[in-house]
Design a protein around this motif. Structure first.
Motif, PDB file in Angstrom:
ATOM      1  N   HIS A 199       0.819  -1.214   0.000  1.00  0.00           N
ATOM      2  CA  HIS A 199       0.000   0.000   0.000  1.00  0.00           C
ATOM      3  C   HIS A 199       0.859   1.274   0.000  1.00  0.00           C
ATOM      4  CE1 HIS A 199      -3.427   2.523   0.986  1.00  0.00           C
ATOM      5  NE2 HIS A 199      -2.728   3.054   1.971  1.00  0.00           N
TER       6      HIS A 199
ATOM      7  N   HIS B  20       0.557   5.763   8.393  1.00  0.00           N
ATOM      8  CA  HIS B  20       2.022   5.681   8.279  1.00  0.00           C
ATOM      9  C   HIS B  20       2.674   7.048   8.095  1.00  0.00           C
ATOM     10  CE1 HIS B  20      -0.232   3.008   5.503  1.00  0.00           C
ATOM     11  NE2 HIS B  20      -0.277   4.124   4.822  1.00  0.00           N
TER      12      HIS B  20
ATOM     13  N   HIS C 170       1.291   4.569  -2.570  1.00  0.00           N
ATOM     14  CA  HIS C 170       1.331   6.025  -2.320  1.00  0.00           C
ATOM     15  C   HIS C 170       2.522   6.672  -3.052  1.00  0.00           C
ATOM     16  CE1 HIS C 170      -1.996   6.951   0.310  1.00  0.00           C
ATOM     17  NE2 HIS C 170      -1.706   5.951   1.122  1.00  0.00           N
TER      18      HIS C 170
ATOM     19  N   SER D 279       0.295   9.545   6.110  1.00  0.00           N
ATOM     20  CA  SER D 279      -1.148   9.308   6.068  1.00  0.00           C
ATOM     21  C   SER D 279      -1.648   9.011   7.474  1.00  0.00           C
ATOM     22  CB  SER D 279      -1.446   8.161   5.120  1.00  0.00           C
ATOM     23  OG  SER D 279      -1.055   6.963   5.733  1.00  0.00           O
TER      24      SER D 279
ATOM     25  N   ASP E 198      -6.362   7.421  -0.104  1.00  0.00           N
ATOM     26  CA  ASP E 198      -6.319   6.071  -0.675  1.00  0.00           C
ATOM     27  C   ASP E 198      -7.141   5.932  -1.957  1.00  0.00           C
ATOM     28  OD1 ASP E 198      -4.689   5.447   1.374  1.00  0.00           O
ATOM     29  OD2 ASP E 198      -6.185   4.340   2.536  1.00  0.00           O
TER      30      ASP E 198
HETATM   31 ZN    ZN Z   1      -2.974   5.151   2.516  1.00  0.00          ZN
END
Ligand code: ZN
Ligand code: KG4
Length: 341
Positions: free
Chosen positions: A94, A122, A98, A119, A291
């Motif tokens: 994921h 993270h 990004h 985000s 996302d």
């Molecule tokens: Zn994300």
């Protein structure tokens, strides 16, 4: 998505309204919603792109990190599609997604690059010497930056997600009125920490008897100043570290992506840093910062081109990491460095 840089259609089913009453994502609700939305979203994406399932070259899906229920819905659905269509199946990290969110509306990346991915889940700074190679050079020890925005907003009853509302209030606040220090890590690593800042805001709220904002009530100047002070400290921490490491690592390009990259004050600070360093900084446009599936397809295309497919035995990995170069795990263990995320 075609060719790694062209979006044919992008359909996002937002769950913000579903989770807003709870002030954060409720995992069980998230996976149920994924289950009911995945099929109509895929159908709509194909329709808008005027593409049939059989015309696809490959199917990419988020493998991790994330919430297990939501990841499993995506992984099982994508696996079934790939198996039925006999197409390559690609599990994507994921966070690598990004990184690839900047692939669409910017010139091709010149490496080495330094990427700040910020985000709700993270906060990582990656050194990317060449495409596909990642070294984590700084990460959060506790809360993610977006999580800190969400928690501060929750304290003040400003709504969910916190980032956009805190940013809006900060615009009308004076960042010099209520100042917070940038956390320093005692072992000297360039890591981030936002939990102390969250506690400092909570203490300020308590000691100054600031009341949560009631519905339809106007927001006080003090809360606006508090939002500005908090946001400035988060940005100073992120961009200060990015600047320090850029001077050491001499990247050719800066990347700032992830939900928090929607924040215009963060973008302005990153832009200012890039100008000082005389290198470009790339951001995704706002709908690609939070996302989305397009960024996963872009990262998937990179792996497809390299012939890197996943077996159909692949499964979701909730704590999947993105680091495949100069991994320092043994060193961190020896020094007893702990990370929550
Ligand atoms: Zn994300
Ligand atoms: O990347 P994302 O959509 O989901 C995760 O993978 O976490 O990021 C969502 C996070 C939330 O914490 C939200 O508060 C934050 O991004 N965010 C912002 C802004 N817009 C979204 N943070 C600061 N300023 C914003 N304008």
């Amino acid at each position: 998505m075609r060719g790694g840089r062209e979006i044919l259609s992008s359909v996002i089913s937002s769950q913000i309204d579903l989770h807003a009453p709870f002030g954060g994502v409720v995992p069980e609700l998230a996976s149920r919603e994924h289950l009911s939305k995945i099929e109509p979203v895929v159908k709509e994406a194909l329709e808008r792109a005027s593409i049939g399932l059989k015309e696809l070259d490959a199917i990419a899906v988020t493998q991790g990190p994330g919430l297990i229920g939501s990841l499993l819905v995506g992984v099982c659905y994508a696996k079934a599609l790939a198996f039925a269509l006999d197409k390559p199946f690609i599990g994507v990290n994921h966070i690598e997604g990004h990184v690839y969110s900047v692939a669409f509306e910017n010139p091709p990346i010149v490496y080495p690059a330094l990427a700040l991915i910020v985000s709700g889940g993270h906060t990582n700074l990656f050194f990317i010497p060449e495409e596909g190679k990642y070294k984590v050079v700084a990460r959060t020890r506790d809360d993610a930056a977006g999580e800190a925005f969400d928690k501060v907003a929750k304290m003040l009853a400003l709504g969910y997600p916190g980032g956009p509302v805190v940013e809006k209030l900060a615009l009308e606040g004076d960042a010099g009125k209520i100042k917070f220090p940038v956390a320093k890590i005692s072992d000297g690593r360039p890591d981030f920490s936002f939990s102390g800042l969250k506690t400092a805001v909570a203490r300020y709220v308590r000691e100054n008897n600031i009341q949560p904002v009631l519905q339809n009530e106007s927001v006080s100047q003090e809360i606006k100043d508090l939002c500005a002070g908090f946001q400035t400290t988060v940005i100073k921490s992120l961009i200060g570290t990015m600047g320090k490491l850029s001077r050491e690592m001499q990247p050719e390009t800066l990347i700032v992506a992830g939900g928090v990259a929607c924040n215009m004050a963060l973008r302005a600070a990153a832009q200012e840093l890039a100008e000082k360093l005389q290198i470009p900084v790339y951001f995704p446009s706002k709908h690609l910062s939070t996302d989305n599936a397009a960024m996963i397809a872009a990262a998937g295309t990179f792996h497809l081109k390299r012939g890197e497919h996943s077996p159909l035995t692949m499964t979701a990995d909730v704590s999947m990491r993105l680091q495949n170069f100069e991994v320092e795990d043994a060193e961190l263990k020896r020094k007893k460095v702990r990370y929550r995320l």
